[in-house]
Design a protein around this motif. Sequence first.
Motif, PDB file in Angstrom:
ATOM      1  N   ALA A  75      11.102  48.778  -7.333  1.00  0.00           N
ATOM      2  CA  ALA A  75      11.853  48.456  -8.555  1.00  0.00           C
ATOM      3  C   ALA A  75      12.483  49.716  -9.141  1.00  0.00           C
ATOM      4  CB  ALA A  75      10.938  47.791  -9.580  1.00  0.00           C
ATOM      5  N   ARG A  76      11.747  50.803  -9.140  1.00  0.00           N
ATOM      6  CA  ARG A  76      12.243  52.069  -9.689  1.00  0.00           C
ATOM      7  C   ARG A  76      13.428  52.593  -8.881  1.00  0.00           C
ATOM      8  NH1 ARG A  76      10.064  57.583  -8.718  1.00  0.00           N
ATOM      9  NH2 ARG A  76      10.737  58.886 -10.427  1.00  0.00           N
ATOM     10  N   GLN A  77      13.305  52.568  -7.568  1.00  0.00           N
ATOM     11  CA  GLN A  77      14.378  53.087  -6.724  1.00  0.00           C
ATOM     12  C   GLN A  77      15.592  52.156  -6.700  1.00  0.00           C
ATOM     13  OE1 GLN A  77      14.402  56.133  -5.987  1.00  0.00           O
ATOM     14  NE2 GLN A  77      12.288  56.367  -6.672  1.00  0.00           N
ATOM     15  N   ALA A  78      15.362  50.858  -6.790  1.00  0.00           N
ATOM     16  CA  ALA A  78      16.485  49.917  -6.859  1.00  0.00           C
ATOM     17  C   ALA A  78      17.272  50.141  -8.150  1.00  0.00           C
ATOM     18  CB  ALA A  78      15.986  48.479  -6.760  1.00  0.00           C
ATOM     19  N   ARG A  79      16.566  50.367  -9.244  1.00  0.00           N
ATOM     20  CA  ARG A  79      17.235  50.646 -10.520  1.00  0.00           C
ATOM     21  C   ARG A  79      18.063  51.929 -10.415  1.00  0.00           C
ATOM     22  NH1 ARG A  79      15.353  54.073 -13.818  1.00  0.00           N
ATOM     23  NH2 ARG A  79      13.168  53.725 -13.337  1.00  0.00           N
ATOM     24  N   ARG A  80      17.462  52.975  -9.854  1.00  0.00           N
ATOM     25  CA  ARG A  80      18.175  54.247  -9.691  1.00  0.00           C
ATOM     26  C   ARG A  80      19.402  54.079  -8.791  1.00  0.00           C
ATOM     27  NH1 ARG A  80      13.785  59.041  -8.647  1.00  0.00           N
ATOM     28  NH2 ARG A  80      14.019  59.947 -10.705  1.00  0.00           N
ATOM     29  N   LEU A 105      25.296  51.930  -6.052  1.00  0.00           N
ATOM     30  CA  LEU A 105      25.106  51.118  -4.857  1.00  0.00           C
ATOM     31  C   LEU A 105      25.152  49.641  -5.227  1.00  0.00           C
ATOM     32  CD1 LEU A 105      24.144  53.784  -3.467  1.00  0.00           C
ATOM     33  CD2 LEU A 105      22.537  52.350  -2.235  1.00  0.00           C
ATOM     34  N   PRO A 106      25.901  48.848  -4.491  1.00  0.00           N
ATOM     35  CA  PRO A 106      25.965  47.415  -4.773  1.00  0.00           C
ATOM     36  C   PRO A 106      24.618  46.729  -4.497  1.00  0.00           C
ATOM     37  CG  PRO A 106      27.743  48.106  -3.293  1.00  0.00           C
ATOM     38  CD  PRO A 106      26.795  49.256  -3.420  1.00  0.00           C
ATOM     39  N   ALA A 107      24.335  45.687  -5.237  1.00  0.00           N
ATOM     40  CA  ALA A 107      23.071  44.947  -5.088  1.00  0.00           C
ATOM     41  C   ALA A 107      22.867  44.484  -3.653  1.00  0.00           C
ATOM     42  CB  ALA A 107      23.039  43.766  -6.054  1.00  0.00           C
ATOM     43  N   GLN A 108      23.939  44.051  -3.001  1.00  0.00           N
ATOM     44  CA  GLN A 108      23.824  43.569  -1.621  1.00  0.00           C
ATOM     45  C   GLN A 108      23.336  44.681  -0.689  1.00  0.00           C
ATOM     46  OE1 GLN A 108      27.468  42.203   0.137  1.00  0.00           O
ATOM     47  NE2 GLN A 108      26.453  41.401   1.951  1.00  0.00           N
ATOM     48  N   ALA A 161      19.701  57.849  -2.404  1.00  0.00           N
ATOM     49  CA  ALA A 161      19.365  56.472  -2.765  1.00  0.00           C
ATOM     50  C   ALA A 161      18.896  55.686  -1.546  1.00  0.00           C
ATOM     51  CB  ALA A 161      20.561  55.789  -3.414  1.00  0.00           C
ATOM     52  N   LEU A 162      19.607  55.794  -0.438  1.00  0.00           N
ATOM     53  CA  LEU A 162      19.207  55.055   0.767  1.00  0.00           C
ATOM     54  C   LEU A 162      17.844  55.523   1.288  1.00  0.00           C
ATOM     55  CD1 LEU A 162      22.616  54.846   2.669  1.00  0.00           C
ATOM     56  CD2 LEU A 162      21.394  52.967   1.520  1.00  0.00           C
ATOM     57  N   ALA A 163      17.630  56.830   1.294  1.00  0.00           N
ATOM     58  CA  ALA A 163      16.354  57.356   1.786  1.00  0.00           C
ATOM     59  C   ALA A 163      15.186  56.906   0.918  1.00  0.00           C
ATOM     60  CB  ALA A 163      16.407  58.888   1.841  1.00  0.00           C
ATOM     61  N   ARG A 166      -2.491  51.785  -9.613  1.00  0.00           N
ATOM     62  CA  ARG A 166      -2.109  50.442 -10.128  1.00  0.00           C
ATOM     63  C   ARG A 166      -1.152  50.550 -11.316  1.00  0.00           C
ATOM     64  NH1 ARG A 166      -4.877  49.765  -5.976  1.00  0.00           N
ATOM     65  NH2 ARG A 166      -6.652  48.368  -5.783  1.00  0.00           N
ATOM     66  N   VAL A 167      -0.160  51.435 -11.183  1.00  0.00           N
ATOM     67  CA  VAL A 167       0.841  51.568 -12.236  1.00  0.00           C
ATOM     68  C   VAL A 167       1.647  50.277 -12.280  1.00  0.00           C
ATOM     69  CG1 VAL A 167       2.862  52.857 -13.022  1.00  0.00           C
ATOM     70  CG2 VAL A 167       0.935  54.069 -11.954  1.00  0.00           C
ATOM     71  N   ARG A 168       1.747  49.716 -13.464  1.00  0.00           N
ATOM     72  CA  ARG A 168       2.465  48.450 -13.631  1.00  0.00           C
ATOM     73  C   ARG A 168       3.962  48.656 -13.727  1.00  0.00           C
ATOM     74  NH1 ARG A 168      -1.298  45.224 -17.968  1.00  0.00           N
ATOM     75  NH2 ARG A 168      -2.990  44.809 -16.520  1.00  0.00           N
ATOM     76  N   THR A 169       4.698  47.717 -13.134  1.00  0.00           N
ATOM     77  CA  THR A 169       6.151  47.713 -13.252  1.00  0.00           C
ATOM     78  C   THR A 169       6.513  47.422 -14.700  1.00  0.00           C
ATOM     79  OG1 THR A 169       6.297  46.897 -10.984  1.00  0.00           O
ATOM     80  CG2 THR A 169       8.253  46.642 -12.355  1.00  0.00           C
TER      81      THR A 169
END
Length: 162
Positions: free
Chosen positions: A73-78, A84-87, A56-58, A157-160
């Motif tokens: 956005a994809r990696q933050a969701r994963r 992993l905490p939001a902070q 996740a960190l990498a 240009r893949v949309r979120t």
Amino acid sequence: MKPRVRPLPRGEWDDFTKSSPYNVFATLARHPLLYEAWRRFDAALQDGTLPARDRALATLRTAHHSGSAYEWARQARRAREKGLPAQEIELVRAPDALWSVEDQLVLQVADDLHYAGDLTDATWAALCDRYDEAGRIELVLLVAHHAALALVVRTLRVRTEE
């Protein structure tokens, strides 16, 4: 921005894409042969030998460096799904944040590969102390894969997802 390659219509999705309805998959599915091979490679990295936190960190740091809003956005969701905490997710964007030695090493690998396209001897030595040979290969491939994926997503240009 308008996508350069439209996602495949839902009626043409395979079972995997139906179970993971993300624009990146529906877009890459336009090239079935590469899409299937890429999915296997991506799955091998996502289910590899590295601890989930390290993956996740990498991938988060690599997404940050890439400048791809989609990949971030994809990696933050994963990362949230892996606990992993939001902070901490947001701290990955801060180059001067304080991390444990183990976490800092993972982030340093992503930084070295982004800025120099190589690892310093000091970073490599630290990797040798922490991971076996397969783990070192896996971490480098993980970062390189996500850097390449971010480039593809940004270029097509893949949309979120809304």
